[in-house]
Design a protein around this motif. Sequence first.
Motif, PDB file in Angstrom:
ATOM      1  N   ILE A  38       0.833  -1.201   0.000  1.00 21.17           N
ATOM      2  CA  ILE A  38       0.000   0.000   0.000  1.00 21.17           C
ATOM      3  C   ILE A  38       0.871   1.255   0.000  1.00 21.17           C
ATOM      4  O   ILE A  38       1.829   1.358   0.774  1.00 21.17           O
ATOM      5  CB  ILE A  38      -0.924   0.021   1.235  1.00 21.17           C
ATOM      6  N   ALA A  39       0.538   2.186  -0.874  1.00 22.33           N
ATOM      7  CA  ALA A  39       1.184   3.496  -0.913  1.00 22.33           C
ATOM      8  C   ALA A  39       0.092   4.549  -0.743  1.00 22.33           C
ATOM      9  O   ALA A  39      -0.949   4.476  -1.403  1.00 22.33           O
ATOM     10  CB  ALA A  39       1.923   3.698  -2.232  1.00 22.33           C
ATOM     11  N   ALA A  47       8.698   5.390  -3.805  1.00 27.99           N
ATOM     12  CA  ALA A  47       9.583   4.683  -2.873  1.00 27.99           C
ATOM     13  C   ALA A  47       9.434   3.174  -3.020  1.00 27.99           C
ATOM     14  O   ALA A  47      10.430   2.438  -3.040  1.00 27.99           O
ATOM     15  CB  ALA A  47       9.288   5.115  -1.438  1.00 27.99           C
ATOM     16  N   TRP A  48       8.196   2.702  -3.117  1.00 30.64           N
ATOM     17  CA  TRP A  48       7.968   1.267  -3.288  1.00 30.64           C
ATOM     18  C   TRP A  48       8.557   0.771  -4.605  1.00 30.64           C
ATOM     19  O   TRP A  48       9.160  -0.305  -4.662  1.00 30.64           O
ATOM     20  CB  TRP A  48       6.473   0.956  -3.246  1.00 30.64           C
ATOM     21  N   ARG A  49       8.421   1.547  -5.663  1.00 35.62           N
ATOM     22  CA  ARG A  49       8.895   1.110  -6.975  1.00 35.62           C
ATOM     23  C   ARG A  49      10.425   1.095  -7.048  1.00 35.62           C
ATOM     24  O   ARG A  49      10.993   0.394  -7.880  1.00 35.62           O
ATOM     25  CB  ARG A  49       8.316   1.999  -8.081  1.00 35.62           C
ATOM     26  N   ARG A  50      11.075   1.867  -6.190  1.00 36.17           N
ATOM     27  CA  ARG A  50      12.532   1.833  -6.167  1.00 36.17           C
ATOM     28  C   ARG A  50      13.066   0.552  -5.529  1.00 36.17           C
ATOM     29  O   ARG A  50      14.180   0.125  -5.844  1.00 36.17           O
ATOM     30  CB  ARG A  50      13.076   3.059  -5.407  1.00 36.17           C
ATOM     31  N   ARG A  51      12.269  -0.054  -4.651  1.00 39.05           N
ATOM     32  CA  ARG A  51      12.772  -1.241  -3.964  1.00 39.05           C
ATOM     33  C   ARG A  51      12.061  -2.536  -4.344  1.00 39.05           C
ATOM     34  O   ARG A  51      12.410  -3.604  -3.841  1.00 39.05           O
ATOM     35  CB  ARG A  51      12.679  -1.047  -2.449  1.00 39.05           C
ATOM     36  N   ALA A  52      11.083  -2.484  -5.224  1.00 36.36           N
ATOM     37  CA  ALA A  52      10.375  -3.704  -5.626  1.00 36.36           C
ATOM     38  C   ALA A  52       9.807  -3.544  -7.034  1.00 36.36           C
ATOM     39  O   ALA A  52       9.647  -2.423  -7.530  1.00 36.36           O
ATOM     40  CB  ALA A  52       9.254  -4.023  -4.637  1.00 36.36           C
ATOM     41  N   THR A  53       9.527  -4.683  -7.658  1.00 40.21           N
ATOM     42  CA  THR A  53       8.907  -4.696  -8.989  1.00 40.21           C
ATOM     43  C   THR A  53       7.481  -5.204  -8.847  1.00 40.21           C
ATOM     44  O   THR A  53       7.235  -6.194  -8.144  1.00 40.21           O
ATOM     45  CB  THR A  53       9.687  -5.614  -9.942  1.00 40.21           C
ATOM     46  N   PHE A  54       6.534  -4.531  -9.521  1.00 42.77           N
ATOM     47  CA  PHE A  54       5.131  -4.895  -9.396  1.00 42.77           C
ATOM     48  C   PHE A  54       4.562  -5.314 -10.754  1.00 42.77           C
ATOM     49  O   PHE A  54       4.949  -4.799 -11.796  1.00 42.77           O
ATOM     50  CB  PHE A  54       4.333  -3.729  -8.816  1.00 42.77           C
ATOM     51  N   ASP A  55       3.612  -6.259 -10.694  1.00 44.89           N
ATOM     52  CA  ASP A  55       2.973  -6.754 -11.907  1.00 44.89           C
ATOM     53  C   ASP A  55       1.782  -5.907 -12.313  1.00 44.89           C
ATOM     54  O   ASP A  55       1.344  -5.961 -13.465  1.00 44.89           O
ATOM     55  CB  ASP A  55       2.514  -8.205 -11.699  1.00 44.89           C
ATOM     56  N   LEU A  56       1.239  -5.124 -11.370  1.00 43.10           N
ATOM     57  CA  LEU A  56       0.087  -4.270 -11.665  1.00 43.10           C
ATOM     58  C   LEU A  56      -0.007  -3.207 -10.583  1.00 43.10           C
ATOM     59  O   LEU A  56       0.351  -3.443  -9.426  1.00 43.10           O
ATOM     60  CB  LEU A  56      -1.200  -5.109 -11.709  1.00 43.10           C
ATOM     61  N   ILE A  57      -0.506  -2.031 -10.977  1.00 43.60           N
ATOM     62  CA  ILE A  57      -0.684  -0.926 -10.031  1.00 43.60           C
ATOM     63  C   ILE A  57      -2.145  -0.503 -10.012  1.00 43.60           C
ATOM     64  O   ILE A  57      -2.743  -0.246 -11.061  1.00 43.60           O
ATOM     65  CB  ILE A  57       0.215   0.274 -10.397  1.00 43.60           C
ATOM     66  N   VAL A  58      -2.723  -0.478  -8.815  1.00 43.90           N
ATOM     67  CA  VAL A  58      -4.066   0.061  -8.608  1.00 43.90           C
ATOM     68  C   VAL A  58      -3.883   1.509  -8.184  1.00 43.90           C
ATOM     69  O   VAL A  58      -3.198   1.797  -7.188  1.00 43.90           O
ATOM     70  CB  VAL A  58      -4.827  -0.723  -7.515  1.00 43.90           C
ATOM     71  N   LEU A  59      -4.485   2.430  -8.935  1.00 41.55           N
ATOM     72  CA  LEU A  59      -4.182   3.849  -8.753  1.00 41.55           C
ATOM     73  C   LEU A  59      -5.457   4.665  -8.566  1.00 41.55           C
ATOM     74  O   LEU A  59      -6.298   4.733  -9.463  1.00 41.55           O
ATOM     75  CB  LEU A  59      -3.404   4.345  -9.982  1.00 41.55           C
TER      76      LEU A  59
END
Length: 241
Positions: A38-39, A47-59
Amino acid sequence: MSQSTASKRPAILIVEDDFEIARLLAVTLTEAGMTAEIAGDGADMDAWRRRATFDLIVLDVMLPGEDGFSLCRRLRAETTVPILMLTAQGEEVDRIVGLEIGADDYVTKPFSAREVTARIRSLLRRAAYAPAERDGLKPLRFEGWTLDPQRRQVRDPSGARVAMTTAEFDLLLVFCRNPGKILTREQLLAHTHAGLAGPIDRSVDVHVRRIRQKIETDPSEPILLKTVRLGGYMFTATVDV
């Protein structure tokens, strides 16, 4: 290697400032076999994207500071990760704007967490999350362009890769597999949304317009992707495998 690649659990980033909504969705996604972070705003997202890779983003559209539209534009400038936008109930303009700037789908508030989960699963399937579903798919070629269903890449006649969202790629793939056929908006939605009650019909027009901007010499006078009055759309190019 991303966490999702290693564990085969799709990793979802939820960008939502209402913690209770985000927590409920995160719990539902976790129960569905995914991982969820959660962001609360754009800075947290970065910050989350700098330390992890995501398959989908809920925005979410309405966020403190930088809003969801601005974040969507930034994401699309650097990644093709599927984006599911959350919009206010009845705000059709938000949905259209979101699709125009590169979102793949949307859900209106208030929503069912299970509905969002189903939409996410559909988007992940469309993004070819399961490698087995891509096996044996050969590149398609038209007018010097190459569309590779396995790698989900589009290259122009010079060989340069052209960025496309999940929805744009899926629509172009449907057109390439059905050259010379008139396809209605309903047929296109059915092909690209796996039977779900997908976005409003106008979303197809939005995605087609964006595809034209990328593959047509003159998008205002399209030659490859024509509108058929009272029908839908027709892809006129000769497609070779």
